[in-house]
Design a protein around this motif. Structure first.
Motif: not given
Length: 526
Positions: A311-339
């Motif tokens: 369960k600790s590994l599963s929770f850790g992977l979930l935290i890492v995935w949520l962090a990746g989603v947050s970073i991806g959404v942030y940079y996708a928004a920044k790139i989209s603003s350049e159009f």
């Protein structure tokens, strides 16, 4: 001042005064002794303790106190009843008799999941309204056709009505009194129903019912087949999942330039700003890698009967995935603003006048001196040969960014209008992106050759750069259009139905007062 004791009853921690504790202990001992001969004595006593715990909790909440007193215990015993109130000389369980008025209590509305088709809403309403569940289901099914109102009502009731989980809730759902007599009668009914089911199953077994045996065999076969199919599917998912994980690692390496230093020049990688590329690559990798990894691990568990991951590994992977989603959404928004903004530059170039023009798309590659040395392009080996640029024939080609139209010249003089367009975060940036467009065309006598693509100066990122070309010629001008230019034209070049003498790579068009017309169609009209 009184001494208090902490007890655990019905998995609930209760503070109780000492004299109340002594009375409660004696009461519970009476109950245990009475039901000791019953095979389900532990379950009976546990349910009674759970009910007493619920009543204590209600008293503490209603009185806003923290300790159960002797009076509280006496009140609970009075409500639950004592063993001697219903004890007879024959303590053995008997077949339940019809309810007496004393056996009924206040009904409460719950969902009956033991008799449920979907969520137990209709069964619960049937108990509450003293109606058989099948009639409630028929009414509910009929209301489904009233614009879906029945379905919406069912969903609302599903959410609003709690499920009967404990024995006390199931008894209250049916209106049975939750005292000692009620619990005893409830268990006697369950025992009678169980015996009846066992006798029915035994009769079927002894009668040698062939149909029942066939149904049982089919059920076992389908169960075994389902297990085989689930394990097979899980194995397939494991194989393909591992292949996808390896591909993701390779793609990450390629994007970062470990194997291909020019990977960032390919579309759609060229959209990403140079400063964002590494971070966005890792974020995208995490977003895709972790869910697929979780699916593979789950499939391994099904296919090989392995234990679930920690369960600790599963929770850790979930935290890492949520962090990746947050970073991806942030940079996708920044790139989209350049159009966001759009800018255009217009350049008009006069052409040499001719009565006939030959229009081609330049598909040859241009090499500088350094390229000639690297590719070993000597005059003897490549004399009178053309190397074709096929950079459009792969999945990472830039979207079509050269568009050509042919119109009537208002002045009678041939001209070429080049409209350079681009987008950017601000108008100034969009204008600079338009200036970074490099486009070439050549005129050698009657032959006008257009480049099939644009180039971006200063390693600029792709910001939807396009060039729109308008070739304006005088009325009466003949144009021989090569088939290789069809993809870049605003009109359908192949609509020109050529006759036998015109079959080939060129089709003849003529500029008229009404616009460009196919020569073969004009000859047909005449």
């Amino acid at each position: 001042m009184k001494k208090t004791i902490i007890i655990n009853i019905g998995n609930t921690i209760i503070h109780i005064e000492e004299d109340g504790y002594e009375l409660l202990t004696a009461y519970l001992n009476e109950i245990k002794q009475h039901f000791a001969k019953n095979a389900d004595d532990f379950e009976i006593v546990t349910d009674i303790e759970n009910r007493i715990a619920e009543m204590f909790a209600e008293m503490l909440l209603a009185g806003q106190v923290q300790v159960i007193t002797l009076n509280n215990v006496e009140s609970v015993i009075a409500q639950m009843g004592r063993v001697q109130d219903f004890q007879t000389d024959d303590d053995e369980p008997t077949i339940a008799q019809p309810y007496t008025n004393a056996f009924f209590g206040d009904k409460k509305l719950f969902r009956d999941t033991d008799d449920a088709v979907l969520a137990g809403v209709c069964a619960g309403l049937g108990h509450y309204l003293n109606i058989e569940a099948r009639w409630v289901r028929i009414i509910a099914l009929a209301t489904m056709f009233l614009g879906g109102a029945g379905f919406l009502a069912y969903i609302i009731l599903w959410i609003a009505i709690p499920r009967a989980t404990t024995r006390s809730e199931k008894m209250e759902m049916k209106g049975e009194s939750t005292d000692l007599n009620g619990y005893k009668r409830n268990f006697e009914e369950e025992l009678a129903a169980f015996k009846e089911r066992m006798q029915s199953n035994t009769a079927i077994k002894h009668s040698g019912n062939v149909i029942a045996e066939i149904i049982g065999a089919i059920g076992r076969m389908l169960n075994a087949l389902g297990k085989i199919l689930s394990k097979t599917m899980a194995g397939i998912i494991v194989v393909f999942g591992f292949a996808i994980l390896i591909c993701l690692v390779i793609c990450l390496a390629a994007f970062l330039g470990f194997w291909d230093r020019e990977a960032n020049l390919y579309f759609p990688l060229s959209i990403v700003n140079e400063g964002y590329r590494a971070t966005l690559a890792f974020a995208s990798f995490i977003i895709l890698f972790i869910p697929i990894l979780a699916l593979v691990l789950f499939s391994i568990r099904i296919a090989f009967n392995k234990a679930a991951i920690n369960k600790s590994l599963s929770f850790g992977l979930l935290i890492v995935w949520l962090a990746g989603v947050s970073i991806g959404v942030y940079y996708a928004a920044k790139i989209s603003s350049e159009f966001k903004e759009h800018a255009e530059l217009v350049q008009t170039t006069p052409l040499l006048p001719f009565n006939t023009y030959v229009i081609d798309a330049d598909q040859s590659m241009v090499f500088n001196r350094e390229d000639s040395i690297n590719y070993k392009l000597d005059k003897e080996g490549f004399q009178d040969r053309v190397i074709v640029d096929d950079s459009d024939d792969h999945p990472f080609s830039v979207p079509r960014n050269v568009h050509i139209n042919i119109e009537k010249s208002d002045t009678g003089s041939p001209i070429l209008i080049q409209n350079f367009e681009a987008q950017g975060k601000t108008f100034n940036i969009a204008l600079q992106n338009a200036k970074n467009i490099a486009y070439n065309f050549t005129q050698k006598g009657q032959i006008i050759t257009f480049s099939p693509r644009i180039l971006l100066k200063n390693n600029a990122n792709w910001r939807n750069q396009e060039v729109h070309l308008i070739l304006k010629v005088a009325v009466g001008t003949r144009l021989m259009l090569n088939d290789n230019i069809d993809n870049y034209l605003y009109f359908n070049h192949y609509n020109c139905n050529s006759n036998e003498t015109q079959n080939g790579v060129y089709k003849e068009w003529v500029m008229t007062e009404e616009g460009l017309k196919c020569k073969a169609e004009l000859d047909t009209i005449r």
